[in-house]
Design a protein around this motif. Structure first.
Motif, short mmCIF file in Angstrom:
data_model
loop_
_atom_site.label_atom_id
_atom_site.label_comp_id
_atom_site.label_asym_id
_atom_site.label_seq_id
_atom_site.Cartn_x
_atom_site.Cartn_y
_atom_site.Cartn_z
N ILE A 52 44.49 31.81 45.20
CA ILE A 52 43.82 32.24 46.22
C ILE A 52 43.21 31.09 47.33
O ILE A 52 43.50 31.13 48.34
N ARG A 54 43.86 28.07 47.47
CA ARG A 54 44.83 27.03 47.63
C ARG A 54 45.76 27.68 48.99
O ARG A 54 46.15 26.88 49.81
N ILE A 55 46.01 28.88 48.85
CA ILE A 55 46.54 29.69 50.09
C ILE A 55 45.64 29.57 51.26
O ILE A 55 46.23 29.32 52.36
N LEU A 56 44.43 29.75 51.02
CA LEU A 56 43.47 29.63 52.01
C LEU A 56 43.19 28.34 52.69
O LEU A 56 43.18 28.20 53.84
N TYR A 57 43.17 27.31 52.01
CA TYR A 57 42.75 26.04 52.31
C TYR A 57 43.78 24.88 52.07
O TYR A 57 43.36 24.07 51.19
N PRO A 58 44.85 24.93 52.58
CA PRO A 58 46.14 24.00 52.10
C PRO A 58 45.67 22.34 52.82
O PRO A 58 45.82 21.63 51.65
#
Lengths: 233, 114
Positions: A52, A54-58
């Motif tokens: 989750i 990683r999707i939010l804060y690439p």
């Protein structure tokens, strides 16, 4: 009662609530694998959180991963896979009732595990020196400076990416939980080595060695996933 | 302890040579995943490639090193089942996340500075 109709051959290591060794072996194998299933879901929770965020804060993930030492991570991967091979060899030796070889392969496994710990200690120490430990000694200016140092040449980083502390928190918690499992593995290994040295196992009966192998392989598999997810973003 | 040249010995058990072959394959995949990480195909494809290689390595360890190859089939069922259950965790977590914050990172309230 069952002992009136079972065969007269009753191994000393067969427990009373089992009809025969085959049932005992199958039951214990099933039990150990159900424990493995629990462990998969246990680490799975951490991996879900990782997904989750990683999707939010690439950007934070890319920045954080760039400060990791990929070479050391790769060496650790090779070391752990090597220790899996040595444990497989220990189980192989147990099947052939070679007590000295069992102890030798366990020693190799623990040696490789120690190398892994050593490299991890260097990595953790480096992060501490750069003040990248969220909640303990995190420093925004130092963190930004470190990330700017490790950024690719054509990328300019002007401010700390959002979520960067979450990346480092997940890094420490996931690798820390993994390392804790290895420490527990070390304890189990010493106990099993003592049992082996005292001659408690033979070619027919070595469940502790077999199931420790399963536990150690599981620890290896967790790292096989941790390495690309944390280092190779 | 002799080293068999076949991949299996008497009771269909993997031989030492077989284990070393699996180790070789795992090493190749490790180097491959590191090398591929230097190429950039895009965020999602990079992640898919890395996870695919990791899943392959894990499968090799599970099937050969963890002796699932020589175990009763129920064990294989438990292994597959565990990952199935794990996928339920991932599916529902991501679905929930998408439902609440599906409009992208800007729709996530940033109450905290990190």
């Amino acid at each position: 009662m069952s002992h009136a109709v079972t065969d007269t051959e009753h191994k000393p290591y067969q427990q009373h609530h089992f009809e025969n060794m085959e049932q005992q072996t199958q039951s214990t194998l099933l039990g150990i694998w159900l424990f493995m299933a629990q462990e998969i879901l246990f680490f799975g929770g951490l991996f879900a959180a990782y997904t989750i965020y990683r999707i939010l804060y690439p950007a934070a993930w890319a920045a954080g991963a760039s400060t990791q030492n990929v070479f050391l991570g790769m060496v650790n991967t090779i070391v752990l896979i090597g220790s899996s091979v040595s444990i497989v060899m220990a189980v192989h030796s147990a099947r052939h009732d070679d007590r000295k070889a069992i102890l030798k392969w366990f020693a190799v496994t623990l040696l490789l595990g120690s190398v892994f710990f050593g490299i991890k200690a260097i990595e953790y120490g480096t992060k501490w020196d750069h003040q990248l430990v969220p909640g303990l000694n995190w420093n925004n200016e130092h963190a930004l400076h470190t990330i700017q140092e490790h950024a690719p040449k054509n990328v300019e980083i002007l401010e700390l990416p959002k979520g960067i502390q979450i990346y480092y928190s997940l890094y420490f918690v996931m690798t820390g939980m993994h390392a804790l499992h290895m420490v527990i593995g070390f304890g189990l290994a010493f106990w099993i080595m003592a049992k082996t040295a005292r001659g408690r196992f033979n070619a027919e009966y070595y469940p502790h060695i077999e199931y420790f192998g399963l536990y150690w392989h599981f620890v290896d598999i967790v790292w096989i996933f941790l390495f690309p997810l944390l280092y190779l973003v | 302890m002799s080293i068999n040249t076949r991949l299996t010995d008497d009771h269909n058990h993997t031989s030492v040579f077989g284990y070393l072959c699996v180790f070789g394959a795992l090493m190749i995949f490790t180097v491959l995943t590191v090398l591929l990480s230097f190429l950039n195909f895009g965020l999602i494809i990079d992640a898919v490639i890395a996870l695919a290689i990791a899943a392959t390595k894990a499968s090799l360890v599970i099937y050969f090193f963890m002796h699932v190859r020589e175990s009763p089939k129920i064990i294989a069922l438990i292994v597959v089942g565990s990952f199935l259950w794990l996928s339920i965790l991932f599916l529902f977590t991501i679905a929930d996340f998408q439902a609440m914050y599906g409009d992208g990172p800007t729709s996530v309230p940033h109450a905290l500075p990190w």
